[in-house]
Structure formats: structure tokens, C-alpha cells
Design a protein around this motif. Structure first.
Motif, short mmCIF file in Angstrom:
data_model
loop_
_atom_site.label_atom_id
_atom_site.label_comp_id
_atom_site.label_asym_id
_atom_site.label_seq_id
_atom_site.Cartn_x
_atom_site.Cartn_y
_atom_site.Cartn_z
N GLU A 157 0.82 -1.22 0.00
CA GLU A 157 0.00 0.00 0.00
C GLU A 157 0.85 1.26 0.00
O GLU A 157 0.37 2.33 -0.38
CB GLU A 157 -0.95 -0.02 1.20
N LYS A 158 2.10 1.15 0.38
CA LYS A 158 3.03 2.28 0.35
C LYS A 158 3.84 2.31 -0.95
O LYS A 158 4.82 3.03 -1.08
CB LYS A 158 4.00 2.23 1.54
N GLY A 159 3.45 1.45 -1.91
CA GLY A 159 4.13 1.44 -3.19
C GLY A 159 5.33 0.53 -3.27
O GLY A 159 6.11 0.61 -4.22
N ALA A 213 -10.51 -10.91 6.35
CA ALA A 213 -10.24 -9.59 5.79
C ALA A 213 -8.75 -9.41 5.48
O ALA A 213 -8.39 -8.76 4.49
CB ALA A 213 -10.72 -8.50 6.76
N THR A 214 -7.89 -9.98 6.30
CA THR A 214 -6.45 -9.89 6.07
C THR A 214 -6.08 -10.58 4.77
O THR A 214 -5.35 -10.03 3.93
CB THR A 214 -5.67 -10.49 7.26
N PHE A 215 -6.61 -11.78 4.58
CA PHE A 215 -6.34 -12.51 3.34
C PHE A 215 -6.98 -11.79 2.15
O PHE A 215 -6.38 -11.72 1.07
CB PHE A 215 -6.83 -13.96 3.44
N ASP A 216 -8.18 -11.26 2.32
CA ASP A 216 -8.85 -10.55 1.23
C ASP A 216 -8.06 -9.30 0.83
O ASP A 216 -7.99 -8.96 -0.36
CB ASP A 216 -10.28 -10.18 1.63
N ARG A 217 -7.51 -8.62 1.79
CA ARG A 217 -6.67 -7.44 1.51
C ARG A 217 -5.47 -7.85 0.67
O ARG A 217 -5.13 -7.19 -0.32
CB ARG A 217 -6.24 -6.82 2.84
N MET A 218 -4.81 -8.95 1.06
CA MET A 218 -3.67 -9.44 0.30
C MET A 218 -4.09 -9.79 -1.12
O MET A 218 -3.41 -9.43 -2.10
CB MET A 218 -3.06 -10.67 0.99
N LEU A 219 -5.21 -10.49 -1.26
CA LEU A 219 -5.70 -10.87 -2.59
C LEU A 219 -6.00 -9.64 -3.45
O LEU A 219 -5.67 -9.61 -4.64
CB LEU A 219 -6.95 -11.75 -2.46
N ALA A 220 -6.61 -8.63 -2.86
CA ALA A 220 -6.92 -7.41 -3.61
C ALA A 220 -5.65 -6.72 -4.08
O ALA A 220 -5.57 -6.27 -5.23
CB ALA A 220 -7.76 -6.46 -2.75
N LEU A 221 -4.65 -6.66 -3.23
CA LEU A 221 -3.38 -6.03 -3.61
C LEU A 221 -2.65 -6.84 -4.67
O LEU A 221 -2.04 -6.28 -5.59
CB LEU A 221 -2.50 -5.83 -2.37
N ASP A 255 -2.92 -6.63 -12.36
CA ASP A 255 -3.53 -5.76 -13.36
C ASP A 255 -2.55 -4.69 -13.84
O ASP A 255 -2.49 -4.39 -15.03
CB ASP A 255 -4.79 -5.09 -12.81
N GLU A 256 -1.78 -4.13 -12.91
CA GLU A 256 -0.79 -3.12 -13.28
C GLU A 256 0.30 -3.72 -14.15
O GLU A 256 0.77 -3.09 -15.08
CB GLU A 256 -0.20 -2.47 -12.04
N GLY A 257 0.68 -4.95 -13.84
CA GLY A 257 1.68 -5.64 -14.65
C GLY A 257 1.20 -5.89 -16.07
O GLY A 257 1.95 -5.74 -17.03
N GLU A 258 -0.07 -6.26 -16.18
CA GLU A 258 -0.66 -6.47 -17.50
C GLU A 258 -0.75 -5.16 -18.28
O GLU A 258 -0.52 -5.13 -19.48
CB GLU A 258 -2.03 -7.12 -17.38
N ALA A 259 -1.07 -4.06 -17.58
CA ALA A 259 -1.18 -2.77 -18.24
C ALA A 259 0.19 -2.31 -18.76
O ALA A 259 0.28 -1.70 -19.82
CB ALA A 259 -1.77 -1.74 -17.28
N GLU A 260 1.24 -2.61 -18.01
CA GLU A 260 2.59 -2.23 -18.43
C GLU A 260 3.02 -3.02 -19.67
O GLU A 260 3.79 -2.53 -20.48
CB GLU A 260 3.59 -2.46 -17.30
N GLU A 261 2.51 -4.24 -19.82
CA GLU A 261 2.86 -5.09 -20.96
C GLU A 261 2.20 -4.58 -22.24
O GLU A 261 2.69 -4.83 -23.32
CB GLU A 261 2.46 -6.54 -20.71
N ASP A 262 1.05 -3.90 -22.09
CA ASP A 262 0.30 -3.42 -23.28
C ASP A 262 0.95 -2.24 -23.94
O ASP A 262 1.81 -1.63 -23.77
CB ASP A 262 -1.14 -3.03 -22.90
#
Length: 129
Positions: free
Chosen positions: A61-63, A108-116, A122-129
């Protein structure tokens, strides 16, 4: 590249160290998931795995996102953990309120990890495009 800005993590040495630390946390989680008996509610790893995940999430979350394993594997980790916890918590005779609230926190802890991890994917896929 060396150093590219003034921030504490804006250099190769710091990012290499961060990768080592996050890799160690993920390796410790993965190792524990291979032995679900270590995740029973009265075992130390039942407390430590969520703490490791919390640290990884805070960094992400801090990048400073770790190299997350495949999202499907992370979902399996959630299932393994919650099954071990659910099957063992009653032996400790907790109050229903604690049991309900702790399970919600764990999920919620696991869900947070999954969301991140999904976001990083998704960001990795966007960088590939």
C-alpha cells in the motif's frame, strides 16, 4: 540505475533489500501452508502468518509491492488457513463474539492481500500493453 531520487527506497540497494525481506516473508508463509497443522488456532504460526501478510500489505500500500505469488495460490492459502483455524478454534473454548470477530479479521487480512495481488497483476498487465 543506482539512485534515481531522494527517497529511502529510491535506489537499487534498498529495492534489492526490500525484495529479500518480502521474499522471506512470502517464503515463511508458503512453508507454513505446506503443514496446515501449524495453522491450528493454538499454534504460533496461526498468529504469525496474518502478521506477515499484514506487513506485506502495508508495504504494498506504500508502493513497495512484493513479488506476489499467483493469485490462485494466494486464494488457496486463504482456504488452507481458514480451514485449519475453523477446525481447531473450538477446542480453545473462545467466546462466540471473539470467534466471529477474529475469523472476520483473518478473512479480511487474506482478502486485503488478494486485492493487492490482483491490483499488482492488473498493473503488470497494463505495463505489458
Amino acid at each position: 540505475m543506482g539512485t534515481w531520487a531522494h527517497g529511502n527506497f529510491d535506489n537499487d540497494t534498498a529495492l534489492d533489500w526490500l525484495d529479500d525481506i518480502t521474499g522471506q516473508l512470502l517464503d515463511e508463509i508458503a512453508e507454513t501452508m505446506e503443514s496446515p497443522e501449524l495453522l491450528e488456532a493454538d499454534e504460533p504460526d496461526a498468529d504469525l502468518v496474518p502478521c506477515r501478510i499484514e506487513l506485506l500489505c502495508a508495504m504494498a500500500e506504500k508502493g513497495m509491492s512484493p513479488q506476489w505469488p499467483d493469485v490462485q495460490l494466494l486464494a488457496q492459502w486463504k482456504q488452507i488457513f481458514l480451514e485449519a483455524w475453523d477446525s481447531s478454534i473450538d477446542e480453545l473454548e473462545p467466546s462466540e463474539e471473539y470467534k466471529r470477530e477474529r475469523r472476520a479479521t483473518l478473512a479480511a487480512t487474506f482478502d486485503r492481500m488478494l486485492a493487492l495481488a490482483h491490483l499488482a497483476e492488473d498493473e503488470g498487465e497494463a505495463e505489458e500493453d
